[in-house]
Design a protein around this motif. Structure first.
Motif, PDB file in Angstrom:
ATOM      1  N   SER A 190       0.835  -1.196   0.000  1.00 54.10           N
ATOM      2  CA  SER A 190       0.000   0.000   0.000  1.00 54.10           C
ATOM      3  C   SER A 190       0.871   1.248   0.000  1.00 54.10           C
ATOM      4  O   SER A 190       1.909   1.288   0.665  1.00 54.10           O
ATOM      5  CB  SER A 190      -0.910   0.005   1.236  1.00 54.10           C
ATOM      6  N   ILE A 191       0.443   2.251  -0.762  1.00 54.88           N
ATOM      7  CA  ILE A 191       1.075   3.573  -0.728  1.00 54.88           C
ATOM      8  C   ILE A 191      -0.029   4.617  -0.641  1.00 54.88           C
ATOM      9  O   ILE A 191      -0.916   4.667  -1.503  1.00 54.88           O
ATOM     10  CB  ILE A 191       1.951   3.827  -1.969  1.00 54.88           C
ATOM     11  N   ALA A 192       0.010   5.402   0.416  1.00 56.20           N
ATOM     12  CA  ALA A 192      -0.960   6.490   0.630  1.00 56.20           C
ATOM     13  C   ALA A 192      -2.400   6.006   0.498  1.00 56.20           C
ATOM     14  O   ALA A 192      -3.258   6.701  -0.046  1.00 56.20           O
ATOM     15  CB  ALA A 192      -0.685   7.637  -0.339  1.00 56.20           C
ATOM     16  N   GLY A 193      -2.663   4.798   0.983  1.00 52.55           N
ATOM     17  CA  GLY A 193      -4.024   4.282   1.006  1.00 52.55           C
ATOM     18  C   GLY A 193      -4.448   3.508  -0.222  1.00 52.55           C
ATOM     19  O   GLY A 193      -5.487   2.853  -0.211  1.00 52.55           O
ATOM     20  N   THR A 194      -3.666   3.559  -1.302  1.00 49.91           N
ATOM     21  CA  THR A 194      -3.952   2.748  -2.487  1.00 49.91           C
ATOM     22  C   THR A 194      -3.224   1.420  -2.327  1.00 49.91           C
ATOM     23  O   THR A 194      -2.017   1.401  -2.086  1.00 49.91           O
ATOM     24  CB  THR A 194      -3.483   3.456  -3.769  1.00 49.91           C
ATOM     25  N   TYR A 195      -3.932   0.325  -2.449  1.00 52.22           N
ATOM     26  CA  TYR A 195      -3.337  -0.958  -2.099  1.00 52.22           C
ATOM     27  C   TYR A 195      -3.638  -2.027  -3.146  1.00 52.22           C
ATOM     28  O   TYR A 195      -4.509  -1.878  -4.004  1.00 52.22           O
ATOM     29  CB  TYR A 195      -3.880  -1.439  -0.750  1.00 52.22           C
ATOM     30  N   ARG A 211      10.697  -1.944  -7.305  1.00 50.13           N
ATOM     31  CA  ARG A 211      10.394  -0.590  -6.822  1.00 50.13           C
ATOM     32  C   ARG A 211       8.906  -0.348  -7.053  1.00 50.13           C
ATOM     33  O   ARG A 211       8.383  -0.622  -8.132  1.00 50.13           O
ATOM     34  CB  ARG A 211      11.219   0.432  -7.592  1.00 50.13           C
ATOM     35  N   VAL A 212       8.225   0.182  -6.041  1.00 50.33           N
ATOM     36  CA  VAL A 212       6.790   0.453  -6.147  1.00 50.33           C
ATOM     37  C   VAL A 212       6.545   1.929  -5.875  1.00 50.33           C
ATOM     38  O   VAL A 212       7.045   2.482  -4.896  1.00 50.33           O
ATOM     39  CB  VAL A 212       5.974  -0.384  -5.136  1.00 50.33           C
ATOM     40  N   LYS A 213       5.773   2.551  -6.746  1.00 51.34           N
ATOM     41  CA  LYS A 213       5.369   3.936  -6.515  1.00 51.34           C
ATOM     42  C   LYS A 213       3.907   4.096  -6.889  1.00 51.34           C
ATOM     43  O   LYS A 213       3.307   3.211  -7.514  1.00 51.34           O
ATOM     44  CB  LYS A 213       6.250   4.904  -7.296  1.00 51.34           C
ATOM     45  N   LEU A 214       3.345   5.224  -6.525  1.00 59.00           N
ATOM     46  CA  LEU A 214       1.927   5.481  -6.774  1.00 59.00           C
ATOM     47  C   LEU A 214       1.759   6.339  -8.011  1.00 59.00           C
ATOM     48  O   LEU A 214       2.376   7.399  -8.132  1.00 59.00           O
ATOM     49  CB  LEU A 214       1.305   6.181  -5.566  1.00 59.00           C
ATOM     50  N   ASP A 215       0.936   5.855  -8.931  1.00 57.00           N
ATOM     51  CA  ASP A 215       0.514   6.677 -10.063  1.00 57.00           C
ATOM     52  C   ASP A 215      -0.700   7.462  -9.584  1.00 57.00           C
ATOM     53  O   ASP A 215      -1.825   6.960  -9.585  1.00 57.00           O
ATOM     54  CB  ASP A 215       0.161   5.788 -11.258  1.00 57.00           C
ATOM     55  N   ALA A 216      -0.456   8.688  -9.137  1.00 56.65           N
ATOM     56  CA  ALA A 216      -1.512   9.477  -8.505  1.00 56.65           C
ATOM     57  C   ALA A 216      -2.648   9.804  -9.464  1.00 56.65           C
ATOM     58  O   ALA A 216      -3.796   9.970  -9.041  1.00 56.65           O
ATOM     59  CB  ALA A 216      -0.921  10.757  -7.930  1.00 56.65           C
ATOM     60  N   ASN A 217      -2.348   9.901 -10.753  1.00 57.40           N
ATOM     61  CA  ASN A 217      -3.396  10.234 -11.725  1.00 57.40           C
ATOM     62  C   ASN A 217      -4.359   9.075 -11.933  1.00 57.40           C
ATOM     63  O   ASN A 217      -5.568   9.261 -12.020  1.00 57.40           O
ATOM     64  CB  ASN A 217      -2.762  10.629 -13.062  1.00 57.40           C
ATOM     65  N   ALA A 218      -3.805   7.865 -12.008  1.00 55.54           N
ATOM     66  CA  ALA A 218      -4.639   6.683 -12.246  1.00 55.54           C
ATOM     67  C   ALA A 218      -5.084   6.017 -10.951  1.00 55.54           C
ATOM     68  O   ALA A 218      -5.897   5.099 -10.974  1.00 55.54           O
ATOM     69  CB  ALA A 218      -3.879   5.673 -13.104  1.00 55.54           C
ATOM     70  N   VAL A 220      -3.419   4.011  -9.030  1.00 49.36           N
ATOM     71  CA  VAL A 220      -2.983   2.615  -9.002  1.00 49.36           C
ATOM     72  C   VAL A 220      -1.509   2.575  -8.633  1.00 49.36           C
ATOM     73  O   VAL A 220      -0.788   3.569  -8.760  1.00 49.36           O
ATOM     74  CB  VAL A 220      -3.195   1.914 -10.363  1.00 49.36           C
ATOM     75  N   LEU A 221      -1.054   1.417  -8.192  1.00 46.51           N
ATOM     76  CA  LEU A 221       0.353   1.230  -7.875  1.00 46.51           C
ATOM     77  C   LEU A 221       1.104   0.797  -9.126  1.00 46.51           C
ATOM     78  O   LEU A 221       0.616  -0.013  -9.912  1.00 46.51           O
ATOM     79  CB  LEU A 221       0.514   0.180  -6.777  1.00 46.51           C
ATOM     80  N   ALA A 222       2.303   1.343  -9.293  1.00 43.51           N
ATOM     81  CA  ALA A 222       3.148   1.002 -10.437  1.00 43.51           C
ATOM     82  C   ALA A 222       4.353   0.218  -9.941  1.00 43.51           C
ATOM     83  O   ALA A 222       5.084   0.677  -9.063  1.00 43.51           O
ATOM     84  CB  ALA A 222       3.593   2.272 -11.161  1.00 43.51           C
ATOM     85  N   PHE A 223       4.557  -0.971 -10.506  1.00 38.50           N
ATOM     86  CA  PHE A 223       5.645  -1.856 -10.107  1.00 38.50           C
ATOM     87  C   PHE A 223       6.726  -1.846 -11.188  1.00 38.50           C
ATOM     88  O   PHE A 223       6.427  -1.992 -12.374  1.00 38.50           O
ATOM     89  CB  PHE A 223       5.135  -3.288  -9.921  1.00 38.50           C
ATOM     90  N   THR A 224       7.985  -1.698 -10.756  1.00 37.12           N
ATOM     91  CA  THR A 224       9.098  -1.666 -11.695  1.00 37.12           C
ATOM     92  C   THR A 224      10.200  -2.595 -11.219  1.00 37.12           C
ATOM     93  O   THR A 224      10.567  -2.574 -10.036  1.00 37.12           O
ATOM     94  CB  THR A 224       9.676  -0.242 -11.827  1.00 37.12           C
ATOM     95  N   SER A 225      10.726  -3.400 -12.139  1.00 39.06           N
ATOM     96  CA  SER A 225      11.856  -4.268 -11.807  1.00 39.06           C
ATOM     97  C   SER A 225      13.125  -3.435 -11.722  1.00 39.06           C
ATOM     98  O   SER A 225      13.380  -2.579 -12.577  1.00 39.06           O
ATOM     99  CB  SER A 225      12.014  -5.360 -12.864  1.00 39.06           C
ATOM    100  N   MET A 226      13.926  -3.683 -10.692  1.00 38.04           N
ATOM    101  CA  MET A 226      15.203  -2.993 -10.551  1.00 38.04           C
ATOM    102  C   MET A 226      16.355  -3.858 -11.057  1.00 38.04           C
ATOM    103  O   MET A 226      17.516  -3.587 -10.779  1.00 38.04           O
ATOM    104  CB  MET A 226      15.432  -2.606  -9.089  1.00 38.04           C
ATOM    105  N   GLY A 227      16.029  -4.931 -11.807  1.00 35.89           N
ATOM    106  CA  GLY A 227      17.058  -5.766 -12.417  1.00 35.89           C
ATOM    107  C   GLY A 227      17.603  -6.829 -11.494  1.00 35.89           C
ATOM    108  O   GLY A 227      17.211  -6.972 -10.370  1.00 35.89           O
TER     109      GLY A 227
END
Length: 227
Positions: A190-195, A211-218, A220-227
Protein backbone atom coordinates in the motif's frame (compact mmCIF):
# COMPACT_ATOMS: atom_id res chain seq x y z
CA UNK A 1 3.71 -6.59 41.75
CA UNK A 2 0.65 -7.76 39.84
CA UNK A 3 0.41 -6.87 36.14
CA UNK A 4 -2.32 -4.40 35.23
CA UNK A 5 -4.34 -3.93 32.04
CA UNK A 6 -2.92 -1.38 29.62
CA UNK A 7 -4.34 0.56 26.69
CA UNK A 8 -1.90 0.73 23.81
CA UNK A 9 -2.05 2.47 20.46
CA UNK A 10 -1.63 -0.11 17.69
CA UNK A 11 -2.23 -0.24 13.95
CA UNK A 12 -4.24 -3.03 12.42
CA UNK A 13 -5.52 -3.92 8.96
CA UNK A 14 -8.62 -1.74 9.15
CA UNK A 15 -9.80 0.16 6.08
CA UNK A 16 -12.47 2.76 5.50
CA UNK A 17 -14.92 1.93 2.73
CA UNK A 18 -16.13 5.22 1.26
CA UNK A 19 -19.54 4.67 -0.31
CA UNK A 20 -20.79 7.40 -2.69
CA UNK A 21 -24.54 7.67 -3.16
CA UNK A 22 -24.63 7.07 -6.92
CA UNK A 23 -21.86 4.48 -7.10
CA UNK A 24 -22.21 1.06 -8.68
CA UNK A 25 -23.76 -1.77 -6.70
CA UNK A 26 -21.81 -2.22 -3.49
CA UNK A 27 -22.19 -5.99 -3.71
CA UNK A 28 -20.84 -6.12 -7.28
CA UNK A 29 -17.88 -3.93 -6.34
CA UNK A 30 -17.03 -6.04 -3.29
CA UNK A 31 -17.27 -9.29 -5.25
CA UNK A 32 -14.87 -7.89 -7.84
CA UNK A 33 -12.42 -6.78 -5.15
CA UNK A 34 -12.56 -10.20 -3.52
CA UNK A 35 -11.87 -11.86 -6.85
CA UNK A 36 -8.82 -9.63 -7.44
CA UNK A 37 -7.42 -9.97 -3.91
CA UNK A 38 -9.11 -12.88 -2.11
CA UNK A 39 -6.62 -13.16 0.75
CA UNK A 40 -6.85 -9.44 1.47
CA UNK A 41 -10.64 -9.36 1.60
CA UNK A 42 -10.66 -12.31 3.98
CA UNK A 43 -8.42 -10.59 6.51
CA UNK A 44 -9.31 -6.91 6.57
CA UNK A 45 -11.96 -5.25 8.69
CA UNK A 46 -14.08 -2.41 7.32
CA UNK A 47 -15.33 0.91 8.64
CA UNK A 48 -18.22 2.00 6.42
CA UNK A 49 -18.43 5.68 5.45
CA UNK A 50 -21.74 6.39 3.70
CA UNK A 51 -22.39 9.62 1.84
CA UNK A 52 -24.60 12.25 3.44
CA UNK A 53 -27.43 11.32 1.05
CA UNK A 54 -27.69 7.71 2.23
CA UNK A 55 -30.71 6.92 4.39
CA UNK A 56 -30.84 4.48 7.29
CA UNK A 57 -32.49 1.86 5.07
CA UNK A 58 -29.69 2.21 2.50
CA UNK A 59 -27.14 1.64 5.23
CA UNK A 60 -29.07 -1.34 6.57
CA UNK A 61 -28.94 -2.96 3.12
CA UNK A 62 -25.21 -2.26 2.89
CA UNK A 63 -24.63 -3.86 6.29
CA UNK A 64 -26.60 -6.92 5.15
CA UNK A 65 -24.47 -7.08 2.00
CA UNK A 66 -21.23 -6.96 3.99
CA UNK A 67 -22.48 -9.70 6.28
CA UNK A 68 -23.56 -11.87 3.37
CA UNK A 69 -20.08 -11.56 1.85
CA UNK A 70 -18.36 -12.26 5.20
CA UNK A 71 -16.73 -8.82 5.31
CA UNK A 72 -16.08 -7.83 8.92
CA UNK A 73 -17.72 -4.50 9.74
CA UNK A 74 -16.44 -2.52 12.73
CA UNK A 75 -18.90 0.36 12.51
CA UNK A 76 -19.83 3.60 10.76
CA UNK A 77 -18.01 6.88 10.33
CA UNK A 78 -18.49 10.06 8.33
CA UNK A 79 -21.15 12.73 8.63
CA UNK A 80 -22.65 13.08 12.14
CA UNK A 81 -26.13 12.74 10.61
CA UNK A 82 -25.51 8.98 10.49
CA UNK A 83 -25.02 8.64 14.24
CA UNK A 84 -28.72 7.83 14.58
CA UNK A 85 -28.45 5.18 11.86
CA UNK A 86 -25.52 3.60 13.71
CA UNK A 87 -27.53 3.47 16.94
CA UNK A 88 -30.62 2.14 15.16
CA UNK A 89 -28.64 -0.65 13.51
CA UNK A 90 -26.66 -1.49 16.63
CA UNK A 91 -23.35 -0.39 15.10
CA UNK A 92 -20.42 1.42 16.65
CA UNK A 93 -19.92 5.06 15.68
CA UNK A 94 -16.32 6.11 15.04
CA UNK A 95 -15.81 9.85 15.13
CA UNK A 96 -13.65 11.33 12.42
CA UNK A 97 -11.56 14.44 13.04
CA UNK A 98 -11.01 15.03 9.34
CA UNK A 99 -13.27 18.06 9.01
CA UNK A 100 -11.94 19.79 12.13
CA UNK A 101 -8.38 19.09 11.10
CA UNK A 102 -9.02 20.55 7.67
CA UNK A 103 -10.52 23.70 9.15
CA UNK A 104 -7.55 24.15 11.46
CA UNK A 105 -5.03 23.58 8.71
CA UNK A 106 -6.86 25.72 6.18
CA UNK A 107 -5.00 25.78 2.89
CA UNK A 108 -1.74 24.70 4.49
CA UNK A 109 -0.30 21.44 3.20
CA UNK A 110 2.78 19.72 4.50
CA UNK A 111 5.45 19.62 1.81
CA UNK A 112 6.26 16.04 0.93
CA UNK A 113 9.88 16.89 0.32
CA UNK A 114 10.35 18.39 3.78
CA UNK A 115 13.26 17.13 5.81
CA UNK A 116 12.34 13.98 7.69
CA UNK A 117 13.90 12.60 10.80
CA UNK A 118 16.66 10.08 10.38
CA UNK A 119 15.29 6.79 9.02
CA UNK A 120 14.27 4.06 11.42
CA UNK A 121 16.60 1.11 10.79
CA UNK A 122 15.60 -2.41 11.86
CA UNK A 123 18.30 -5.08 11.72
CA UNK A 124 17.32 -8.73 11.72
CA UNK A 125 14.10 -10.52 10.76
CA UNK A 126 10.65 -9.05 11.42
CA UNK A 127 8.64 -12.03 12.61
CA UNK A 128 4.97 -12.88 12.12
CA UNK A 129 2.66 -10.79 14.30
CA UNK A 130 5.13 -7.91 14.70
CA UNK A 131 4.10 -4.40 13.62
CA UNK A 132 6.61 -1.64 12.95
CA UNK A 133 5.67 1.96 12.17
CA UNK A 134 8.17 4.69 11.26
CA UNK A 135 6.28 7.92 11.94
CA UNK A 136 7.34 10.98 9.91
CA UNK A 137 10.37 9.18 8.50
CA UNK A 138 11.61 6.39 6.27
CA UNK A 139 11.89 2.77 7.34
CA UNK A 140 14.81 0.50 6.49
CA UNK A 141 14.62 -3.22 7.26
CA UNK A 142 17.81 -5.25 6.92
CA UNK A 143 16.49 -8.79 6.94
CA UNK A 144 13.40 -10.80 6.14
CA UNK A 145 9.83 -9.62 6.80
CA UNK A 146 7.84 -12.76 7.55
CA UNK A 147 4.30 -13.55 6.50
CA UNK A 148 1.93 -12.06 9.08
CA UNK A 149 4.28 -9.18 9.92
CA UNK A 150 3.42 -5.58 9.07
CA UNK A 151 5.84 -2.73 8.34
CA UNK A 152 4.71 0.86 7.76
CA UNK A 153 6.20 4.31 7.31
CA UNK A 154 5.08 7.82 6.52
CA UNK A 155 8.07 8.02 4.18
CA UNK A 156 9.77 5.43 1.98
CA UNK A 157 10.18 1.77 2.92
CA UNK A 158 13.37 -0.14 2.05
CA UNK A 159 13.60 -3.90 2.61
CA UNK A 160 17.01 -5.54 2.19
CA UNK A 161 15.75 -9.09 2.42
CA UNK A 162 12.73 -11.21 1.48
CA UNK A 163 9.42 -9.40 1.95
CA UNK A 164 6.50 -11.73 2.66
CA UNK A 165 4.39 -9.70 5.10
CA UNK A 166 2.45 -6.48 4.62
CA UNK A 167 4.11 -3.22 3.67
CA UNK A 168 2.73 0.32 3.58
CA UNK A 169 4.49 3.56 2.65
CA UNK A 170 3.04 7.06 2.81
CA UNK A 171 0.76 6.02 5.66
CA UNK A 172 0.01 9.66 6.45
CA UNK A 173 -1.05 10.34 2.86
CA UNK A 174 2.38 11.13 1.38
CA UNK A 175 1.75 10.18 -2.25
CA UNK A 176 5.42 10.58 -3.20
CA UNK A 177 6.54 7.77 -0.90
CA UNK A 178 7.91 4.61 -2.50
CA UNK A 179 8.77 1.02 -1.60
CA UNK A 180 12.04 -0.70 -2.50
CA UNK A 181 12.67 -4.41 -1.97
CA UNK A 182 15.35 -6.89 -3.02
CA UNK A 183 13.10 -9.99 -2.87
CA UNK A 184 9.48 -8.98 -3.39
CA UNK A 185 6.47 -11.09 -2.40
CA UNK A 186 4.24 -9.24 0.08
CA UNK A 187 0.77 -10.26 1.24
CA UNK A 188 -0.33 -6.65 0.83
CA UNK A 189 1.35 -3.52 -0.52
CA UNK A 190 0.00 0.00 0.00
CA UNK A 191 1.08 3.57 -0.73
CA UNK A 192 -0.96 6.49 0.63
CA UNK A 193 -4.02 4.28 1.01
CA UNK A 194 -3.95 2.75 -2.49
CA UNK A 195 -3.34 -0.96 -2.10
CA UNK A 196 -3.26 -4.32 -3.80
CA UNK A 197 -2.88 -7.90 -2.66
CA UNK A 198 -0.34 -10.53 -3.65
CA UNK A 199 -2.63 -11.86 -6.39
CA UNK A 200 -2.53 -8.48 -8.16
CA UNK A 201 1.27 -8.26 -8.30
CA UNK A 202 2.66 -9.10 -11.77
CA UNK A 203 3.88 -12.69 -11.61
CA UNK A 204 7.21 -11.84 -13.24
CA UNK A 205 8.03 -9.49 -10.35
CA UNK A 206 7.46 -11.96 -7.53
CA UNK A 207 10.76 -12.71 -5.77
CA UNK A 208 12.42 -10.00 -7.88
CA UNK A 209 14.09 -6.69 -7.01
CA UNK A 210 11.17 -4.28 -7.17
CA UNK A 211 10.39 -0.59 -6.82
CA UNK A 212 6.79 0.45 -6.15
CA UNK A 213 5.37 3.94 -6.51
CA UNK A 214 1.93 5.48 -6.77
CA UNK A 215 0.51 6.68 -10.06
CA UNK A 216 -1.51 9.48 -8.50
CA UNK A 217 -3.40 10.23 -11.72
CA UNK A 218 -4.64 6.68 -12.25
CA UNK A 219 -4.85 5.89 -8.50
CA UNK A 220 -2.98 2.62 -9.00
CA UNK A 221 0.35 1.23 -7.88
CA UNK A 222 3.15 1.00 -10.44
CA UNK A 223 5.65 -1.86 -10.11
CA UNK A 224 9.10 -1.67 -11.69
CA UNK A 225 11.86 -4.27 -11.81
CA UNK A 226 15.20 -2.99 -10.55
CA UNK A 227 17.06 -5.77 -12.42
Amino acid sequence: MRPVPQIRLNRYSVMTLEWPKDSESLENWLRRQRKMAPSLMQEIAIILKPSVEHRTEDIRQAVDTLGRLDVRLIGLTGDPCHRVAAATLGLSWLSSNTSSAESELGSYQKAEDSVREMALVIEGPVRSGVQIYAKDRDLVVIGQVSEGAEIMADGHVHVYGRLRGRVAAGVGGQTGSEIFCVTFGPELVSIAGTYCGFDQIPSNLRSARVRVKLDANAHVLAFTSMG
